[in-house]
Design an enzyme around this catalytic site. Sequence first.
Site, short mmCIF file in Angstrom:
data_model
loop_
_atom_site.label_atom_id
_atom_site.label_comp_id
_atom_site.label_asym_id
_atom_site.label_seq_id
_atom_site.Cartn_x
_atom_site.Cartn_y
_atom_site.Cartn_z
CG ASP A 7 22.30 49.89 17.49
OD1 ASP A 7 20.53 49.92 16.82
OD2 ASP A 7 22.83 49.33 16.50
CG HIS A 97 6.02 26.79 24.82
ND1 HIS A 97 5.96 26.37 23.32
CD2 HIS A 97 5.09 26.56 25.48
CE1 HIS A 97 4.39 25.94 23.94
NE2 HIS A 97 3.72 25.86 24.72
C1 RB5 Z 1 22.79 49.34 12.57
O1 RB5 Z 1 23.27 49.88 11.34
C2 RB5 Z 1 22.84 47.88 12.44
O2 RB5 Z 1 23.48 47.59 11.86
C3 RB5 Z 1 22.22 47.26 13.17
O3 RB5 Z 1 21.05 48.59 14.51
C4 RB5 Z 1 21.02 46.17 13.28
O4 RB5 Z 1 19.94 45.86 12.83
C5 RB5 Z 1 22.09 44.42 13.69
O5 RB5 Z 1 21.68 43.74 13.27
#
Ligand code: RB5
Length: 148
Positions: A7, A97
Amino acid sequence: MIAIGCDHGGYKLKEEILAYLKRENIPYKDFGVYDETSVNYPDKAFEVCEEVAKGNFEKGILICGTGIGISIAANKVKGIRAALCSDCFSAKYTRLHNDANILCMGGRTLGPGLSEMITDIFLHTEFEGGRHKTRIDLISAYEEAHIK
Ligand code: RB5
Protein backbone atom coordinates in the site's frame (compact mmCIF):
# COMPACT_ATOMS: atom_id res chain seq x y z
CA MET A 1 8.44 -16.31 -9.40
CA ILE A 2 7.69 -13.85 -6.61
CA ALA A 3 4.57 -11.67 -6.39
CA ILE A 4 5.13 -8.37 -4.61
CA GLY A 5 2.67 -5.68 -3.58
CA CYS A 6 2.22 -2.86 -1.11
CA ASP A 7 0.00 0.00 0.00
CA HIS A 8 1.10 3.64 0.13
CA GLY A 9 2.80 3.07 3.52
CA GLY A 10 4.95 0.35 1.97
CA TYR A 11 5.69 1.94 -1.37
CA LYS A 12 9.19 3.27 -0.58
CA LEU A 13 10.35 0.01 0.98
CA LYS A 14 8.90 -1.97 -1.95
CA GLU A 15 11.15 0.04 -4.27
CA GLU A 16 14.16 -1.01 -2.15
CA ILE A 17 13.10 -4.65 -2.27
CA LEU A 18 12.56 -4.46 -6.04
CA ALA A 19 16.14 -3.20 -6.39
CA TYR A 20 17.33 -6.22 -4.39
CA LEU A 21 15.27 -8.66 -6.50
CA LYS A 22 16.65 -7.15 -9.71
CA ARG A 23 20.23 -7.25 -8.42
CA GLU A 24 19.86 -10.90 -7.43
CA ASN A 25 18.11 -11.85 -10.69
CA ILE A 26 15.10 -13.15 -8.78
CA PRO A 27 12.06 -13.13 -11.08
CA TYR A 28 9.07 -11.17 -9.77
CA LYS A 29 5.86 -9.46 -10.74
CA ASP A 30 5.16 -6.07 -9.18
CA PHE A 31 1.45 -5.73 -8.34
CA GLY A 32 1.89 -2.11 -7.22
CA VAL A 33 1.04 0.33 -5.84
CA TYR A 34 3.26 2.61 -7.87
CA ASP A 35 3.15 5.81 -5.80
CA GLU A 36 2.18 7.04 -2.35
CA THR A 37 -1.46 7.83 -3.11
CA SER A 38 -3.57 6.47 -0.25
CA VAL A 39 -5.15 3.05 -0.93
CA ASN A 40 -6.71 0.28 1.15
CA TYR A 41 -4.18 -2.43 2.08
CA PRO A 42 -6.71 -5.34 2.13
CA ASP A 43 -7.27 -4.91 -1.63
CA LYS A 44 -3.57 -5.42 -2.36
CA ALA A 45 -3.27 -8.28 0.14
CA PHE A 46 -6.16 -10.17 -1.48
CA GLU A 47 -4.91 -9.52 -5.04
CA VAL A 48 -1.40 -10.86 -4.33
CA CYS A 49 -2.52 -13.71 -2.05
CA GLU A 50 -5.13 -15.03 -4.52
CA GLU A 51 -2.33 -15.34 -7.08
CA VAL A 52 -0.07 -17.22 -4.66
CA ALA A 53 -2.92 -19.43 -3.40
CA LYS A 54 -3.78 -20.38 -7.02
CA GLY A 55 -0.16 -21.46 -7.54
CA ASN A 56 0.64 -18.76 -10.08
CA PHE A 57 3.51 -17.57 -7.90
CA GLU A 58 5.79 -19.49 -5.56
CA LYS A 59 5.81 -16.88 -2.80
CA GLY A 60 4.67 -13.32 -2.15
CA ILE A 61 5.95 -10.20 -0.42
CA LEU A 62 3.52 -7.64 1.02
CA ILE A 63 4.44 -4.32 2.59
CA CYS A 64 2.25 -1.76 4.36
CA GLY A 65 3.15 0.86 6.97
CA THR A 66 3.54 -1.57 9.86
CA GLY A 67 3.11 -4.85 7.99
CA ILE A 68 0.33 -5.67 10.44
CA GLY A 69 -2.81 -4.77 8.50
CA ILE A 70 -1.61 -6.42 5.31
CA SER A 71 -0.65 -9.61 7.16
CA ILE A 72 -4.02 -9.80 8.92
CA ALA A 73 -5.77 -9.51 5.54
CA ALA A 74 -3.37 -11.95 3.84
CA ASN A 75 -4.06 -14.66 6.40
CA LYS A 76 -7.80 -14.57 5.52
CA VAL A 77 -7.01 -16.09 2.13
CA LYS A 78 -7.29 -19.88 2.11
CA GLY A 79 -3.91 -21.55 1.66
CA ILE A 80 -1.96 -18.48 2.70
CA ARG A 81 0.48 -18.53 5.58
CA ALA A 82 1.63 -14.93 5.90
CA ALA A 83 4.39 -14.02 8.35
CA LEU A 84 5.10 -10.50 9.54
CA CYS A 85 8.88 -10.38 10.02
CA SER A 86 10.97 -7.65 11.60
CA ASP A 87 14.06 -9.76 12.32
CA CYS A 88 16.21 -12.38 10.60
CA PHE A 89 15.50 -15.20 13.08
CA SER A 90 11.74 -14.95 12.43
CA ALA A 91 12.32 -14.87 8.66
CA LYS A 92 14.39 -18.05 8.87
CA TYR A 93 12.10 -19.97 11.20
CA THR A 94 8.85 -19.01 9.54
CA ARG A 95 10.19 -20.77 6.45
CA LEU A 96 11.73 -23.72 8.34
CA HIS A 97 8.74 -24.36 10.61
CA ASN A 98 5.67 -22.64 9.11
CA ASP A 99 6.36 -22.96 5.39
CA ALA A 100 5.18 -19.33 5.18
CA ASN A 101 4.33 -18.40 1.60
CA ILE A 102 3.92 -14.65 2.14
CA LEU A 103 6.48 -12.36 3.78
CA CYS A 104 4.99 -9.20 5.28
CA MET A 105 7.10 -6.22 6.31
CA GLY A 106 6.52 -2.71 7.60
CA GLY A 107 7.71 0.15 5.43
CA ARG A 108 7.58 2.51 8.39
CA THR A 109 9.30 0.15 10.82
CA LEU A 110 12.16 -1.34 8.80
CA GLY A 111 15.12 0.17 6.98
CA PRO A 112 16.42 -1.04 3.62
CA GLY A 113 19.38 -3.03 5.01
CA LEU A 114 17.45 -5.18 7.46
CA SER A 115 14.44 -5.68 5.17
CA GLU A 116 16.75 -6.84 2.39
CA MET A 117 18.40 -9.37 4.73
CA ILE A 118 14.99 -10.59 5.92
CA THR A 119 13.84 -10.99 2.31
CA ASP A 120 17.01 -12.84 1.33
CA ILE A 121 16.66 -15.30 4.21
CA PHE A 122 12.93 -15.79 3.56
CA LEU A 123 13.44 -16.52 -0.12
CA HIS A 124 16.38 -18.88 0.37
CA THR A 125 15.29 -21.03 3.31
CA GLU A 126 13.50 -24.32 2.66
CA PHE A 127 10.68 -25.79 4.76
CA GLU A 128 11.93 -28.49 7.16
CA GLY A 129 8.82 -30.69 6.92
CA GLY A 130 8.53 -33.59 9.40
CA ARG A 131 6.67 -32.65 12.58
CA HIS A 132 6.15 -29.16 11.18
CA LYS A 133 4.24 -30.62 8.24
CA THR A 134 1.81 -32.23 10.71
CA ARG A 135 1.12 -28.77 12.15
CA ILE A 136 0.67 -27.12 8.76
CA ASP A 137 -1.71 -29.94 7.84
CA LEU A 138 -3.81 -29.14 10.93
CA ILE A 139 -4.16 -25.54 9.74
CA SER A 140 -5.13 -26.71 6.24
CA ALA A 141 -7.65 -29.20 7.65
CA TYR A 142 -9.24 -26.44 9.73
CA GLU A 143 -9.48 -24.24 6.65
CA GLU A 144 -11.11 -27.04 4.67
CA ALA A 145 -13.62 -27.79 7.41
CA HIS A 146 -14.52 -24.29 8.57
CA ILE A 147 -13.75 -21.74 5.87
CA LYS A 148 -15.66 -21.78 2.62
C1 RB5 B 1 -1.85 3.26 6.22
O1 RB5 B 1 -1.78 4.55 6.72
C2 RB5 B 1 -1.51 2.24 7.29
O2 RB5 B 1 -2.56 2.13 8.18
C3 RB5 B 1 -1.16 0.90 6.67
O3 RB5 B 1 -0.10 1.05 5.79
C4 RB5 B 1 -0.74 -0.19 7.63
O4 RB5 B 1 0.24 0.24 8.50
C5 RB5 B 1 -1.83 -0.90 8.30
O5 RB5 B 1 -1.64 -1.82 9.08
